[in-house]
Design an enzyme around this catalytic site. Sequence first.
Site, PDB file in Angstrom:
ATOM      1  N   ARG A  59       0.864  -1.195   0.057  1.00  8.68           N
ATOM      2  CA  ARG A  59      -0.056  -0.126   0.018  1.00  8.68           C
ATOM      3  C   ARG A  59       0.922   1.288   0.024  1.00  8.68           C
ATOM      4  O   ARG A  59       2.012   1.086   0.395  1.00  8.68           O
ATOM      5  CB  ARG A  59      -0.776   0.242   1.215  1.00  8.68           C
ATOM      6  CG  ARG A  59      -1.809  -1.205   1.362  1.00  8.68           C
ATOM      7  CD  ARG A  59      -2.815  -1.175   2.649  1.00  8.68           C
ATOM      8  NE  ARG A  59      -3.500  -2.329   2.988  1.00  8.68           N
ATOM      9  CZ  ARG A  59      -3.514  -3.614   3.518  1.00  8.68           C
ATOM     10  NH1 ARG A  59      -2.012  -3.594   3.881  1.00  8.68           N
ATOM     11  NH2 ARG A  59      -4.152  -4.330   3.534  1.00  8.68           N
ATOM     12  N   ARG A 106      -0.947  -2.526  -6.935  1.00  6.67           N
ATOM     13  CA  ARG A 106      -1.232  -3.573  -5.788  1.00  6.67           C
ATOM     14  C   ARG A 106      -2.140  -4.431  -6.596  1.00  6.67           C
ATOM     15  O   ARG A 106      -1.746  -5.750  -6.300  1.00  6.67           O
ATOM     16  CB  ARG A 106      -1.640  -2.910  -4.546  1.00  6.67           C
ATOM     17  CG  ARG A 106      -1.801  -3.745  -3.426  1.00  6.67           C
ATOM     18  CD  ARG A 106      -1.834  -2.991  -2.073  1.00  6.67           C
ATOM     19  NE  ARG A 106      -2.921  -3.879  -1.241  1.00  6.67           N
ATOM     20  CZ  ARG A 106      -2.539  -4.850  -0.268  1.00  6.67           C
ATOM     21  NH1 ARG A 106      -1.047  -4.833  -0.356  1.00  6.67           N
ATOM     22  NH2 ARG A 106      -3.178  -5.360   0.699  1.00  6.67           N
ATOM     23  N   LYS A 119      -2.083  -2.153   7.673  1.00  7.09           N
ATOM     24  CA  LYS A 119      -3.225  -1.807   7.980  1.00  7.09           C
ATOM     25  C   LYS A 119      -3.787  -2.727   9.134  1.00  7.09           C
ATOM     26  O   LYS A 119      -3.563  -3.751   9.271  1.00  7.09           O
ATOM     27  CB  LYS A 119      -4.035  -2.442   6.798  1.00  7.09           C
ATOM     28  CG  LYS A 119      -5.606  -1.735   6.779  1.00  7.09           C
ATOM     29  CD  LYS A 119      -6.563  -2.166   5.655  1.00  7.09           C
ATOM     30  CE  LYS A 119      -7.859  -1.574   5.827  1.00  7.09           C
ATOM     31  NZ  LYS A 119      -8.641  -1.943   4.455  1.00  7.09           N
ATOM     32  N   HIS A 137      -3.684  -9.634   3.374  1.00  9.34           N
ATOM     33  CA  HIS A 137      -5.028  -9.761   3.550  1.00  9.34           C
ATOM     34  C   HIS A 137      -5.345 -10.644   4.781  1.00  9.34           C
ATOM     35  O   HIS A 137      -4.788 -11.577   4.793  1.00  9.34           O
ATOM     36  CB  HIS A 137      -5.491 -10.558   2.190  1.00  9.34           C
ATOM     37  CG  HIS A 137      -5.517  -9.554   1.009  1.00  9.34           C
ATOM     38  ND1 HIS A 137      -5.498 -10.221  -0.035  1.00  9.34           N
ATOM     39  CD2 HIS A 137      -5.368  -8.308   0.536  1.00  9.34           C
ATOM     40  CE1 HIS A 137      -5.606  -9.086  -0.994  1.00  9.34           C
ATOM     41  NE2 HIS A 137      -5.453  -8.092  -0.469  1.00  9.34           N
ATOM     42  N   HIS A 160      -3.005   2.056  -6.004  1.00 11.23           N
ATOM     43  CA  HIS A 160      -3.511   0.803  -5.714  1.00 11.23           C
ATOM     44  C   HIS A 160      -3.763  -0.284  -6.916  1.00 11.23           C
ATOM     45  O   HIS A 160      -3.592  -1.241  -6.644  1.00 11.23           O
ATOM     46  CB  HIS A 160      -4.891   1.107  -4.905  1.00 11.23           C
ATOM     47  CG  HIS A 160      -5.117   0.206  -3.702  1.00 11.23           C
ATOM     48  ND1 HIS A 160      -4.445   0.319  -2.610  1.00 11.23           N
ATOM     49  CD2 HIS A 160      -6.141  -0.891  -3.622  1.00 11.23           C
ATOM     50  CE1 HIS A 160      -4.856  -0.699  -1.687  1.00 11.23           C
ATOM     51  NE2 HIS A 160      -5.786  -1.209  -2.521  1.00 11.23           N
ATOM     52  N   TYR A 185      -9.369 -11.734  -6.721  1.00  7.76           N
ATOM     53  CA  TYR A 185      -8.401 -11.543  -8.185  1.00  7.76           C
ATOM     54  C   TYR A 185      -8.655 -12.788  -9.065  1.00  7.76           C
ATOM     55  O   TYR A 185      -8.641 -12.592 -10.348  1.00  7.76           O
ATOM     56  CB  TYR A 185      -6.842 -11.522  -7.855  1.00  7.76           C
ATOM     57  CG  TYR A 185      -6.630 -10.181  -7.060  1.00  7.76           C
ATOM     58  CD1 TYR A 185      -6.556  -8.937  -7.804  1.00  7.76           C
ATOM     59  CD2 TYR A 185      -6.782  -9.915  -5.583  1.00  7.76           C
ATOM     60  CE1 TYR A 185      -6.391  -7.796  -7.053  1.00  7.76           C
ATOM     61  CE2 TYR A 185      -6.544  -9.080  -4.985  1.00  7.76           C
ATOM     62  CZ  TYR A 185      -6.497  -7.840  -5.582  1.00  7.76           C
ATOM     63  OH  TYR A 185      -6.035  -6.471  -4.905  1.00  7.76           O
TER      64      TYR A 185
END
Length: 292
Positions: free
Chosen positions: A152, A245, A178, A268, A242, A277
């Site tokens: 990120r 990413r 995060k 994640h 992003h 994805y």
Amino acid sequence: MSTALVPIAEPVATLPPAQADDDTQMVRLWLARSASPNTRRNYEREARRFLAHVGKPLGQVRIGDLQDYVAGRDGSSATVALAASALKSLFTFAQEVGFLRFNIGAAVKVPPIKNTLAERIMSEADALLMIRQEPDMRNRVLLTVLYGGGLRISEVCGLRWRDLSARDEAGQATIFGKGGKTRAVLLSAATWKVLVALRGEAGPDAPVFLSRKGGALDPSAAHRVVKAAVTRAGLPAEVSAHWLRHAHASHSLDRGAPIHLVQATLGHASVATTGRYLHARPSESSARFLGV
């Protein structure tokens, strides 16, 4: 002498002390819960918009007011879902700390969001074009790490040299990501090589990506670097950091990377998030078996 019994007063239920004196203070306390500056900005904007719309204090808002606001909120499905999520969070927190008696947000459902991830995955050629056409060394390394590490933009800007260590011919980055979670990300030999070339005489506590004033590069400045690279490469204006990413996740899966490895690299919380994805760019379809 009177022997009449003196009535004993019934115990009075005491309310928890107020945690905020007004709506403004309540919203400020609520926003302070979020570790993400981006989430705070989005939630604050939505709270201000809602309070201006209803024109009444939080304590006087009714379920119908909230439902009508969400139903009439303009914008994409993602925008409406963000509005619902933000307000549900606000009313839940306000009840938890005793500012409101009821949580009317519990009666509001977050509407489904159209999955537009496939629209935000660039080709490998476009990602590499952004990097190769960047003339400035610092900016070129920044773009390389965003794509090659799948990081990120806040994670990249927060890197210090002590967070990086050599691993054989490649390297490792310790990422504070995060939700306050720390993860280790192995970098490829190619990415590590350009990172090391950027260091010079910098000490362990120095930021990896320096601003013009010598401090850590601000995420807003990093965004401008990405946008300039997007323009230079002739890509659509909506491409952002992003997207790099997203490209990392999609391209590594296309090349056979195990999904749990991609999950760990990107940080994640659930493999289901990484699995988006695969659904966004399927490798096979029953449609290909038809004659039309």
